[in-house]
Design a protein around this motif. Sequence first.
Motif, mmCIF file in Angstrom:
data_model
loop_
_atom_site.group_PDB
_atom_site.id
_atom_site.type_symbol
_atom_site.label_atom_id
_atom_site.label_comp_id
_atom_site.label_asym_id
_atom_site.label_seq_id
_atom_site.Cartn_x
_atom_site.Cartn_y
_atom_site.Cartn_z
ATOM 1 N N VAL A 180 0.557 -1.387 0.568
ATOM 2 C CA VAL A 180 -0.210 0.090 0.238
ATOM 3 C C VAL A 180 0.692 1.125 0.370
ATOM 4 O O VAL A 180 0.544 2.979 -0.725
ATOM 5 N N ALA A 181 2.519 0.712 0.588
ATOM 6 C CA ALA A 181 2.559 2.486 0.498
ATOM 7 C C ALA A 181 4.252 1.932 0.748
ATOM 8 O O ALA A 181 4.850 1.510 1.616
ATOM 9 N N VAL A 193 0.835 17.278 0.692
ATOM 10 C CA VAL A 193 0.430 15.778 0.027
ATOM 11 C C VAL A 193 0.572 16.451 -1.747
ATOM 12 O O VAL A 193 -0.058 17.563 -2.260
ATOM 13 N N GLY A 194 0.792 15.348 -2.896
ATOM 14 C CA GLY A 194 0.666 15.512 -3.614
ATOM 15 C C GLY A 194 0.105 14.659 -5.015
ATOM 16 O O GLY A 194 0.669 13.418 -4.324
ATOM 17 N N ALA A 195 1.046 14.622 -5.879
ATOM 18 C CA ALA A 195 1.028 12.748 -6.826
ATOM 19 C C ALA A 195 1.677 13.550 -7.833
ATOM 20 O O ALA A 195 2.538 14.075 -8.748
ATOM 21 N N ALA A 213 -0.822 5.424 -10.814
ATOM 22 C CA ALA A 213 -1.389 7.283 -10.128
ATOM 23 C C ALA A 213 -0.353 6.796 -8.917
ATOM 24 O O ALA A 213 -1.210 6.352 -8.218
ATOM 25 N N LEU A 214 0.597 7.836 -8.011
ATOM 26 C CA LEU A 214 0.806 7.262 -6.851
ATOM 27 C C LEU A 214 0.654 8.764 -6.160
ATOM 28 O O LEU A 214 0.818 9.634 -6.795
ATOM 29 N N ALA A 251 -2.668 5.024 -5.310
ATOM 30 C CA ALA A 251 -3.767 5.844 -5.224
ATOM 31 C C ALA A 251 -4.600 4.619 -5.600
ATOM 32 O O ALA A 251 -5.968 5.308 -5.186
ATOM 33 N N SER A 252 -4.324 3.481 -6.138
ATOM 34 C CA SER A 252 -6.100 3.049 -6.095
ATOM 35 C C SER A 252 -6.034 2.351 -4.801
ATOM 36 O O SER A 252 -7.267 1.851 -4.892
ATOM 37 N N ARG A 253 -5.288 2.350 -3.961
ATOM 38 C CA ARG A 253 -5.317 1.603 -2.516
ATOM 39 C C ARG A 253 -5.718 3.060 -1.787
ATOM 40 O O ARG A 253 -6.007 2.228 -0.426
ATOM 41 N N TYR A 254 -5.119 4.263 -1.483
ATOM 42 C CA TYR A 254 -5.301 4.815 -0.640
ATOM 43 C C TYR A 254 -5.193 5.893 -0.941
ATOM 44 O O TYR A 254 -5.583 6.420 -1.852
#
Length: 261
Positions: free
Chosen positions: A161-162, A203-205, A223-224, A248-251
């Motif tokens: 997840v991270a 926070v960003g992406a 995407a992260l 991003a798909s899980r958090y």
Amino acid sequence: MARTGGPAREGAATALGRLDLAVDRGSPVPLYHQLAQQLEAAIERGRLAPGDLLGNEVDLSVRLGLSRPTVRQAIQSLVDKGLLVRRRGVGTQVVHSKVRRPLKLSSLYDDLEAAGQAPTTEVVRNEPVPASPEVAAALGVAEHSEVILLERLRRTHGQPVALLCNYLPPGLLELDDARLATTGLYRMMRAAGLTLHSARQTVGARSATAAEAARLDEQEGAALLTMQRTAYDDTGRPVEYGTHLYRASRYAFDFQLLVRG
């Protein structure tokens, strides 16, 4: 040691003329960080008030006896914090004083455990490394001095997840791999007697690199979510700088916003 002095001038020097700024060229702390800390302290204590003008970078560099890139870096760090603003044709201006409030800091491990997500941790790296300029600025240490790099892969129900990357000052606490695999970093800090008081977080992406995608079981370019955080203890000392990547798909980050009158 370089020190400002002389009578205050009109315009840009008026606000700075009230301050006794000094930088120690023999200190391992970068000059820009020394300047930024003093300006931030002056804003917090009201010696630089909202609306005060600091002038442009050329004026400041001449007055302080520092290079323009050094002054620019110091100013930019306070612009990023929302304490100063650059105005075209005017110069650098104080926006507002820094408001300090206690924050309840929690680690990802604690949050996942509380949510019943059965977190597990793989310790990828736990070793001393030279501080990069970014890490040195965050922790208030000299560039290339030794800091501890802690890199961990956090999973829930067996799925990544991270990817967590943390930097800590050396000697802060014992970082045993076995304990890190079964608990959160902040919990270890509290157990060691450290009182976490506040943090600054961004926070960003962005898209995943091939290496990151492989670690997180994603496709390259997925995407992260990104997070940078500097945590401080109750004396104001930076005790941890983290740069984390989340799938991003899980958090998702969830914020509660309060209206202030």
